[in-house]
Every structure is written in C-alpha cells, then in structure tokens.
Design an enzyme around this catalytic site. Structure first.
Site, PDB file in Angstrom:
ATOM      1  N   LYS A   1       1.114  -1.269   0.462  1.00 31.33           N
ATOM      2  CA  LYS A   1       0.161  -0.199   0.136  1.00 31.33           C
ATOM      3  C   LYS A   1       0.746   1.091  -0.103  1.00 31.33           C
ATOM      4  CE  LYS A   1      -4.246   0.820   0.124  1.00 31.33           C
ATOM      5  NZ  LYS A   1      -5.311  -0.104   0.137  1.00 31.33           N
TER       6      LYS A   1
HETATM    7  N1  GLU Z   1      -7.240  -0.397  -3.154  1.00 27.33           N
HETATM    8  C1  GLU Z   1      -7.545  -1.630  -3.869  1.00 27.33           C
HETATM    9  C2  GLU Z   1      -8.291  -2.529  -2.610  1.00 27.33           C
HETATM   10  O1  GLU Z   1      -7.880  -1.585  -1.182  1.00 27.33           O
HETATM   11  C3  GLU Z   1      -7.234  -2.184  -5.206  1.00 27.33           C
HETATM   12  C4  GLU Z   1      -5.579  -2.368  -4.556  1.00 27.33           C
HETATM   13  C5  GLU Z   1      -5.550  -2.819  -6.478  1.00 27.33           C
HETATM   14  O2  GLU Z   1      -6.539  -3.295  -7.033  1.00 27.33           O
HETATM   15  O3  GLU Z   1      -3.884  -3.403  -6.368  1.00 27.33           O
HETATM   16  O4  GLU Z   1      -8.439  -3.038  -3.041  1.00 27.33           O
END
Ligand code: GLU
Length: 437
Positions: free
Chosen positions: A125
C-alpha cells in the site's frame, strides 16, 4: 517507526511510538486479527512476528511547486508487507490522515486479500498525506509524477504494482504509468492497474470492487436472511465503492433505505431511487439537496434498522461507541478496516454476521490481476469474461471461507484470515523455512 514486541502471554503488542497515535488504529486492528489467527494456527512467536512486520517500508518527502509559485512539502509512503506469493500489489491513497501505521495495516490486508483470492501477489500500500481537493489538476500531476520518480526503483510490473485507492483514480494511474515508463525506457503497461481503458486498462475494472461487494452481499443475504429482493440495505459512503454498491444492490432488487457521504446522509424507508440519486450526485458532487429522501446526520444511519449494512468509506466507522446499537443482520465490509476489534467483538457476540474486507472488497484487486494478466499477454478480454471470472472467484472464496468457519467454529473474519495466512505461510516455508526456537 512502531516497534513490535511480544507480551508475556506470547501475543503481539504494539509499543506506542511515533506514527501510532492510539491503540485502536488500523495497524492495531490488523495486528489484533493476526494475533488471533496465529493462535488458531498454532504459529510460533517468530512466525507471528514475521507477519506482524512489514518487509519493506519506504517513506519519502519532497517539495512541490504550486500554481501560485510557492512550494509545499509533501510526505508519502510505500510499504510492502509480504511478497512470499508474488510482486507487491496495492493501491495508493491521497488523504490527509495517511500515516505509516495506516499504510502498514492496509498493506497487510492486501497480503491476506490476494492470498485468500488465489492471486499471485504479495501485499503493498502507499499513500500521500494530502487532501487532493486542495490541489489543481496540474498540481496533482506534478505531485504524482514526483512521487513516482521517488519510487521508480521500488515500482515495477514484476516488483510492485500500484492501483487506485481513496483520493486517486485512473488519471493518477496514467501519470504513474507515463512517468515510470519514461524512467524505465519502455511503455510498461503492467506497472499499474486501474488505468484508463485507452492505456491498457481492463473492461470492468471501474465497477469491480462494487460488483464483488454486491455478489458477496447477495450471497450473504440469501444465506442469513432470505430472498434479497425482500431485503433492505444501508450503504455508508458514496465514493468509488459505495455508489456502485448502492446502484448494483438497487438493480438486484434490494431496497436501499439509507446512504451517506462525508457531508451527510439520506434515508427513505420505501427505498431510495439510486439511479435518480446518482444523477443528482453527478451534478452536485454530494448527496445534500436530493429530493427523494429525508436528510439526516452523516453517521446516524449506521444504527438504523435494515438487513444489510455496507460500510464503504474509511477505517474504524464501526467502533466501541456504536457497535451495540447497530441493528442489521449482516455487515459486508466494502471499505478496508471499517470495524475496530472492539466493535467486531460486540457485533459477533450479538450474532451479527460480518463479511470481512479481505473477502468482501477483493473484487478490485481481482480485476487488477486480470488487467495485469491482460497487459502481460497483450490480449484484451471481453467484459463478460471479466465479469464471469470475477464472480466465480468471489463466490468460490465465499464458499471456502464459510466452510472453514463452520468446520472450525470461527467467525468469517477469523476464517478468512486463517485461510489467507496459511496460504502465505506455505509459500514462505517453501522459499525460506522459518525455524522456531
Ligand atoms: N485499493 C484497492 C484495494 O484496497 C485495490 C488494490 C489493487 O487493485 O491493487 O483493494
């Protein structure tokens, strides 16, 4: 940096240090779930510590030139939690409250989410501590490109693949793709997901998280309540995830009786016309002013009576202060970490079924994986193929989690996390055996 230590009971505790403003933040919640999972799986202290700690944490800070000619310093992070199963995958968030502990928690949840859904990725993240609404499009472009240059060695189609999250969108991904590609010397389609269709994005990605949440919500309602067309729902949050969930539930015949955004809430016991509401929202950018419902205080709808509640905004909205007043049969977590450990305990003890984030909102990263696979193949899949494969994966994970929960007498969060951690741990042990003392 927070320091993880083991208490005398062998459970993991988090020492209060910079970046850990209180003990009920998202990282604390993630560690709490991990600790219970480690006990269930009979993991050793060293194994537990491995998963409680993030593999790589990068923090950056850089000046950015504003349109008025002055400069501002921006702070950001990218964290890889674990990469035993594959390249680090996860979104980038632009929000004022972003800090290292939040990013760590979100990265850990991505590890479990990918593992649970059988996607060959690790968890990551990232985020910038800014309010994107305070900046012009040109400023946001400069900020995003600079952040990408700072992290150019970290990102990569086989290393670390960002995606949108709160405060970012497909345009943000297009800027990252372009900036990374300039540095790398080729058009690296696989370096981001959630990018625009014209740049190799996937059909179905925009609504993917909402579709997955809705599939799981319908399955959970059928199981716990009955015919979804006779059910009522509350959707908290009307952003990328919540607006799509409200729309898809409405189209599936569920009566959406209350919704909220960051400014306020609406309720209508006869059901809100979500299509009308979306037209209003596109025109005004907020729910306020919509004629077809009663206007309410923002958080008051969380304790309204309904069959289903979908928290689809930010962390920690169901907490010790409101969990005992929640009046739904099923909570489906559209957001990451919307339920604090204390609320989780209260809701479980009251028999409320909670479908955890790592299962319920995994649709986004599932279609991110499809997008990456398409980019690597250089071959676009049709919209129906994407939708069918998404539904199949979501419902397969739902069945596995339910079966495990029944077999081991666990709640769904404990079952989903146990399945995910086992998956990661199996790969970890094959790559580098963790030997306990
Ligand atoms: N931000 C989204 C999540 O928390 C998608 C993450 C992604 O597709 O890598 O799942």
């Amino acid at each position: 940096m927070g320091e993880q230590v083991f208490g005398s009971s062998g459970t993991l505790t988090l020492e209060m240090t910079e970046g850990s403003p209180d003990r009920t933040g998202p990282y604390e919640a993630a560690l709490d779930t991990l600790s219970r999972t480690a006990t269930h799986l009979k993991m050793s202290a060293v194994e537990q510590k491995l998963y409680a700690t993030c593999k790589r944490e990068v923090s950056v800070s850089f000046p950015i030139r504003l349109d008025n000619g002055t400069s501002r310093v921006v702070k950001g992070y990218r964290v890889h939690h674990n990469t035993a199963l594959g390249p680090a995958k996860g979104g980038i968030r632009f929000a004022t409250n972003v800090d290292i502990d939040e990013v760590r928690a979100l990265a850990m949840w991505m590890t479990w989410k990918c593992a649970l859904l059988g996607i060959p990725y690790g968890g990551a993240k990232g985020g910038l501590a800014i309010d994107p609404r305070e900046f012009s499009k040109e400023e946001l472009e400069r900020i995003t490109r600079r952040f990408t240059r700072e992290l150019a060695d970290i990102f990569g189609p086989d290393k670390d693949i960002p995606a949108p999250d709160i405060g970012t969108d497909q345009q943000t991904m297009a800027w990252i793709l372009d900036e990374y590609s300039v540095v790398a010397g080729y058009l690296a389609h696989g370096v981001v997901t959630g990018k625009p269709l014209a740049l190799g994005g996937s059909l179905g990605r925009a609504l993917a998280t909402s579709s997955g949440v809705t599939e799981i919500a319908l399955a959970a309602l059928k199981e716990e309540v009955g015919d979804p067309r006779l059910c009522t729902a509350i959707v908290q949050g009307f952003g990328k995830v919540g607006a799509g969930v409200a729309q898809l539930l409405h189209e599936a015949g569920v009566s959406v009786v209350a919704v909220s955004d960051e400014y306020g809430a609406l309720s209508n016991l006869a059901g809100i016309d979500v299509h009308e509401l979306q037209r209003h929202y596109s025109a005004h950018g907020r729910l306020t002013g919509f004629g077809g419902a009663e206007h309410r205080d923002r958080d008051s709808i969380l304790t309204d009576a309904a069959d289903l509640l979908v928290p689809a905004a930010v962390e920690g909205v169901l907490h010790g202060g409101n969990a005992s007043r929640v009046q739904v049969r099923v909570v489906v977590e559209g957001a990451n970490g919307p339920t604090t450990p204390e609320a989780d305990q209260v809701l479980n003890s009251r028999g409320v079924v909670i479908v955890p984030d790592i299962l319920a909102n995994a649709g986004g990263v599932v279609v991110s994986y499809f997008e990456w696979a398409q980019a690597n193949q250089g071959y676009r899949w049709g919209e129906e193929t994407v939708a069918e494969r998404l539904k199949e994966r979501m419902l397969d994970a739902w069945s596995r989690v339910r079966a495990y929960a029944r077999a081991h007498e666990l709640d769904l969060r404990a079952a989903a996390t146990a399945l995910a951690v086992s998956e990661v741990h199996a790969a970890q042990q094959l790559r580098e055996e963790i030997v306990s003392v």
